[in-house]
Design a protein around this motif. Structure first.
Motif, PDB file in Angstrom:
ATOM      1  N   ASP A  23       0.861  -1.187   0.000  1.00 29.69           N
ATOM      2  CA  ASP A  23       0.000   0.000   0.000  1.00 29.69           C
ATOM      3  C   ASP A  23       0.895   1.234   0.000  1.00 29.69           C
ATOM      4  O   ASP A  23       1.422   1.641   1.027  1.00 29.69           O
ATOM      5  CB  ASP A  23      -0.912  -0.012   1.231  1.00 29.69           C
ATOM      6  N   VAL A  24       1.085   1.811  -1.185  1.00 34.41           N
ATOM      7  CA  VAL A  24       1.986   2.955  -1.333  1.00 34.41           C
ATOM      8  C   VAL A  24       1.403   4.198  -0.670  1.00 34.41           C
ATOM      9  O   VAL A  24       2.104   4.943   0.016  1.00 34.41           O
ATOM     10  CB  VAL A  24       2.265   3.230  -2.822  1.00 34.41           C
ATOM     11  N   GLY A  25       0.114   4.439  -0.865  1.00 36.70           N
ATOM     12  CA  GLY A  25      -0.527   5.622  -0.298  1.00 36.70           C
ATOM     13  C   GLY A  25      -1.653   6.093  -1.199  1.00 36.70           C
ATOM     14  O   GLY A  25      -2.025   5.425  -2.173  1.00 36.70           O
ATOM     15  N   SER A  26      -2.195   7.251  -0.893  1.00 35.60           N
ATOM     16  CA  SER A  26      -3.329   7.779  -1.649  1.00 35.60           C
ATOM     17  C   SER A  26      -2.993   9.133  -2.254  1.00 35.60           C
ATOM     18  O   SER A  26      -2.131   9.858  -1.748  1.00 35.60           O
ATOM     19  CB  SER A  26      -4.550   7.913  -0.735  1.00 35.60           C
ATOM     20  N   LEU A  27      -3.688   9.464  -3.330  1.00 37.14           N
ATOM     21  CA  LEU A  27      -3.510  10.757  -3.976  1.00 37.14           C
ATOM     22  C   LEU A  27      -4.813  11.159  -4.638  1.00 37.14           C
ATOM     23  O   LEU A  27      -5.782  10.388  -4.686  1.00 37.14           O
ATOM     24  CB  LEU A  27      -2.372  10.732  -4.992  1.00 37.14           C
TER      25      LEU A  27
ATOM     26  N   GLU B 203      -6.357   4.944  -3.889  1.00 36.28           N
ATOM     27  CA  GLU B 203      -5.328   4.238  -3.129  1.00 36.28           C
ATOM     28  C   GLU B 203      -4.467   3.467  -4.112  1.00 36.28           C
ATOM     29  O   GLU B 203      -4.970   2.805  -5.036  1.00 36.28           O
ATOM     30  CB  GLU B 203      -5.965   3.290  -2.117  1.00 36.28           C
ATOM     31  N   LEU B 204      -3.155   3.532  -3.907  1.00 39.88           N
ATOM     32  CA  LEU B 204      -2.196   2.968  -4.851  1.00 39.88           C
ATOM     33  C   LEU B 204      -1.485   1.775  -4.216  1.00 39.88           C
ATOM     34  O   LEU B 204      -0.883   1.897  -3.155  1.00 39.88           O
ATOM     35  CB  LEU B 204      -1.183   4.042  -5.239  1.00 39.88           C
ATOM     36  N   TYR B 205      -1.576   0.612  -4.880  1.00 38.03           N
ATOM     37  CA  TYR B 205      -0.893  -0.605  -4.428  1.00 38.03           C
ATOM     38  C   TYR B 205       0.051  -1.058  -5.539  1.00 38.03           C
ATOM     39  O   TYR B 205      -0.276  -0.969  -6.724  1.00 38.03           O
ATOM     40  CB  TYR B 205      -1.882  -1.723  -4.134  1.00 38.03           C
ATOM     41  N   VAL B 206       1.218  -1.592  -5.145  1.00 41.88           N
ATOM     42  CA  VAL B 206       2.228  -1.966  -6.129  1.00 41.88           C
ATOM     43  C   VAL B 206       2.871  -3.295  -5.752  1.00 41.88           C
ATOM     44  O   VAL B 206       3.099  -3.570  -4.569  1.00 41.88           O
ATOM     45  CB  VAL B 206       3.336  -0.882  -6.217  1.00 41.88           C
ATOM     46  N   ASN B 207       3.137  -4.131  -6.753  1.00 40.95           N
ATOM     47  CA  ASN B 207       4.083  -5.233  -6.587  1.00 40.95           C
ATOM     48  C   ASN B 207       4.936  -5.306  -7.842  1.00 40.95           C
ATOM     49  O   ASN B 207       4.890  -4.397  -8.681  1.00 40.95           O
ATOM     50  CB  ASN B 207       3.371  -6.563  -6.285  1.00 40.95           C
ATOM     51  N   ASP B 208       5.719  -6.360  -8.014  1.00 38.52           N
ATOM     52  CA  ASP B 208       6.657  -6.422  -9.133  1.00 38.52           C
ATOM     53  C   ASP B 208       5.973  -6.542 -10.488  1.00 38.52           C
ATOM     54  O   ASP B 208       6.588  -6.255 -11.516  1.00 38.52           O
ATOM     55  CB  ASP B 208       7.614  -7.612  -8.953  1.00 38.52           C
ATOM     56  N   ASN B 209       4.712  -6.965 -10.495  1.00 33.61           N
ATOM     57  CA  ASN B 209       4.049  -7.247 -11.762  1.00 33.61           C
ATOM     58  C   ASN B 209       2.947  -6.268 -12.136  1.00 33.61           C
ATOM     59  O   ASN B 209       2.625  -6.118 -13.308  1.00 33.61           O
ATOM     60  CB  ASN B 209       3.444  -8.658 -11.728  1.00 33.61           C
ATOM     61  N   ALA B 210       2.347  -5.606 -11.137  1.00 32.20           N
ATOM     62  CA  ALA B 210       1.157  -4.816 -11.438  1.00 32.20           C
ATOM     63  C   ALA B 210       1.006  -3.639 -10.485  1.00 32.20           C
ATOM     64  O   ALA B 210       1.686  -3.550  -9.456  1.00 32.20           O
ATOM     65  CB  ALA B 210      -0.090  -5.700 -11.375  1.00 32.20           C
ATOM     66  N   VAL B 211       0.106  -2.752 -10.854  1.00 32.47           N
ATOM     67  CA  VAL B 211      -0.291  -1.614 -10.027  1.00 32.47           C
ATOM     68  C   VAL B 211      -1.802  -1.686  -9.862  1.00 32.47           C
ATOM     69  O   VAL B 211      -2.529  -1.846 -10.849  1.00 32.47           O
ATOM     70  CB  VAL B 211       0.111  -0.276 -10.679  1.00 32.47           C
ATOM     71  N   LEU B 212      -2.269  -1.588  -8.631  1.00 31.17           N
ATOM     72  CA  LEU B 212      -3.698  -1.614  -8.342  1.00 31.17           C
ATOM     73  C   LEU B 212      -4.129  -0.235  -7.870  1.00 31.17           C
ATOM     74  O   LEU B 212      -3.512   0.342  -6.978  1.00 31.17           O
ATOM     75  CB  LEU B 212      -4.011  -2.654  -7.261  1.00 31.17           C
ATOM     76  N   LEU B 213      -5.195   0.281  -8.488  1.00 26.95           N
ATOM     77  CA  LEU B 213      -5.744   1.572  -8.099  1.00 26.95           C
ATOM     78  C   LEU B 213      -7.164   1.361  -7.593  1.00 26.95           C
ATOM     79  O   LEU B 213      -8.021   0.835  -8.317  1.00 26.95           O
ATOM     80  CB  LEU B 213      -5.745   2.553  -9.272  1.00 26.95           C
TER      81      LEU B 213
ATOM     82  N   TYR C 242       1.579  12.984  -2.585  1.00 24.93           N
ATOM     83  CA  TYR C 242       0.629  11.942  -2.222  1.00 24.93           C
ATOM     84  C   TYR C 242       0.735  11.692  -0.721  1.00 24.93           C
ATOM     85  O   TYR C 242       1.705  12.096  -0.069  1.00 24.93           O
ATOM     86  CB  TYR C 242       0.896  10.657  -3.013  1.00 24.93           C
ATOM     87  N   ASN C 243      -0.272  11.036  -0.167  1.00 20.71           N
ATOM     88  CA  ASN C 243      -0.293  10.702   1.253  1.00 20.71           C
ATOM     89  C   ASN C 243       0.370   9.344   1.437  1.00 20.71           C
ATOM     90  O   ASN C 243      -0.229   8.301   1.172  1.00 20.71           O
ATOM     91  CB  ASN C 243      -1.736  10.675   1.762  1.00 20.71           C
ATOM     92  N   ALA C 244       1.625   9.329   1.872  1.00 17.80           N
ATOM     93  CA  ALA C 244       2.409   8.098   1.933  1.00 17.80           C
ATOM     94  C   ALA C 244       1.904   7.165   3.031  1.00 17.80           C
ATOM     95  O   ALA C 244       1.662   7.584   4.157  1.00 17.80           O
ATOM     96  CB  ALA C 244       3.881   8.433   2.161  1.00 17.80           C
ATOM     97  N   LYS C 245       1.751   5.878   2.684  1.00 19.81           N
ATOM     98  CA  LYS C 245       1.392   4.845   3.650  1.00 19.81           C
ATOM     99  C   LYS C 245       2.580   3.925   3.943  1.00 19.81           C
ATOM    100  O   LYS C 245       2.638   3.284   4.970  1.00 19.81           O
ATOM    101  CB  LYS C 245       0.220   4.013   3.111  1.00 19.81           C
TER     102      LYS C 245
END
Length: 382
Positions: free
Chosen positions: A128-132, A217-227, A187-190
């Motif tokens: 969970d990277v954070g929100s913007l 809300e921004l989620y990241v892993n090695d393969n994808a980005v989830l918004l 962005y609001n860092a988590k």
């Protein structure tokens, strides 16, 4: 079971999920999951996955979640066929058929297909990277995506290089492999871990139906980005698999670069006049350290102007090509009288890659923190 949808709400929901599947393909499907309180549409394709939650008037849904696998091509047509503000969905379990009542007694069938075992991944295993603010993100992408492909061969693949610092600054670098432009937003860092990911301009632009959401809300892993947008839309986008130079180190690390300084308005005037002279996409610049001037010209060489350099530490002449509208945006967006160009060479092989960065200069000659535009060139190609 009977579900009453608002036509506009259903139109936005179906467009959101159908956009990433081939609705012309008879096998393309959209999943509709129904509880006694909410309807969720979702889709999965090779490009990623999407889902959206829709408020509706639900009757006789039962205690368990009902799952319908619907043909995307048929579902996409439903809102456009409706003449009333409401669309009624009915399901007859005895006949295992669905009907959408779109106006009066007219009903359209969306055939059911076998429910595929394709669970939405969600945020499991992601950081969970954070929100913007979505509008901020799409505004940056809009500004950066004006870079055309000089070769005319790569209109689709246009890479966006994202970097978060874990402290609240998101840097976005756009490139067509030749010219670069840079922007940053907050962005609001988590997570306090820095993250780096690559997406195409097309993938991000495809999310703009959710631009009116308040946060994402921004989620990241090695393969994808989830918004995950707060309006109920979610989108999982596959990352681009590509090797990129360490732009961050090249741009922001302290190093002993070759530099040249010039009057911003003088260069802006020269580029503007060049634009009035012809409609060519690119601006050609020749930097002559001995003469202390920059020659601005067209590719055909039918127009040119000289802009003096106030000082320079260039070791040899330098030829550059800029996309005209990106260069003008850079010059117009600055409020400083002087700009400084820094020539950054790839440390592993300085003869293969160099990037020229514009720095805003304060009155005392020190640079501002913002970088607006960059250019990469290969000496062997000039």
């Amino acid at each position: 079971m009977q579900i009453t949808f608002d036509r506009e709400v259903l139109a936005k929901a179906t467009k959101w999920v159908v956009d990433i599947v081939d609705s012309k393909n008879d096998t393309a499907t959209v999943r509709m999951e129904v509880t006694d309180t909410i309807v969720t549409f979702s889709s999965i394709s090779m490009y990623g996955e999407r889902s959206t939650k829709v408020d509706a008037d639900i009757k006789d849904a039962g205690d368990e979640t009902q799952v319908f696998e619907l043909h995307a091509a048929a579902l996409k047509k439903i809102p456009s066929q409706a003449t009333s503000d409401s669309i009624v969905f009915k399901y007859d379990p005895k006949k295992d058929k669905t009907r959408f009542q779109v106006n009066g007694g007219v009903r359209l069938s969306v055939p059911l297909v076998s429910s595929a075992d394709r669970p939405i991944h969600g945020s499991k295993g992601m950081v969970d990277v954070g929100s913007l603010v979505p509008a901020d993100l799409f505004n940056v992408v809009r500004q950066l995506s004006v870079i055309p492909d000089p070769s005319g061969q790569l209109p689709v693949f246009q890479c966006l290089d994202f970097e978060t610092d874990g402290e609240g600054t998101l840097r976005v670098l756009a490139t067509d492999g030749y010219t670069f432009a840079f922007q940053k937003l907050t962005y609001n860092a988590k997570s306090d871990e820095a993250q780096h990911f690559l997406l195409t301009v097309g993938d991000v632009k495809g999310l703009q139906d959710a631009k009116d959401a308040s946060t994402v809300e921004l989620y990241v892993n090695d393969n994808a980005v989830l918004l995950e947008f707060d309006d109920g839309n979610t989108a999982r986008v596959n990352q681009v698999k590509a090797e990129t130079p360490d732009y961050s180190a090249m741009i922001f690390d302290e190093r002993d670069d070759e530099t040249f300084t010039f009057d911003r308005k003088e260069l802006q005037t020269a580029v503007t006049k060049l634009g009035a002279w012809n409609s060519e996409t690119n601006v050609y610049m020749h930097l002559d350290p001995d003469a202390g001037e920059i020659t601005v010209s067209s590719a055909a060489g039918d127009w040119s102007a000289q802009v003096p350099m106030k000082d320079n530490t260039l070791s040899s002449p330098l030829d550059l090509i800029f996309v005209k509208n990106i260069l003008l945006k850079t010059l117009r967006s600055s409020e400083r009288d002087d700009l400084r160009g820094r020539v950054v060479r790839e440390s592993d092989n300085p003869n293969e890659l160099r990037i020229v960065i514009w720095d805003q200069l304060k009155a005392d000659g020190e640079k501002d923190e913002d970088v607006y535009s960059l250019n990469m060139s290969n000496p062997d190609e000039e």
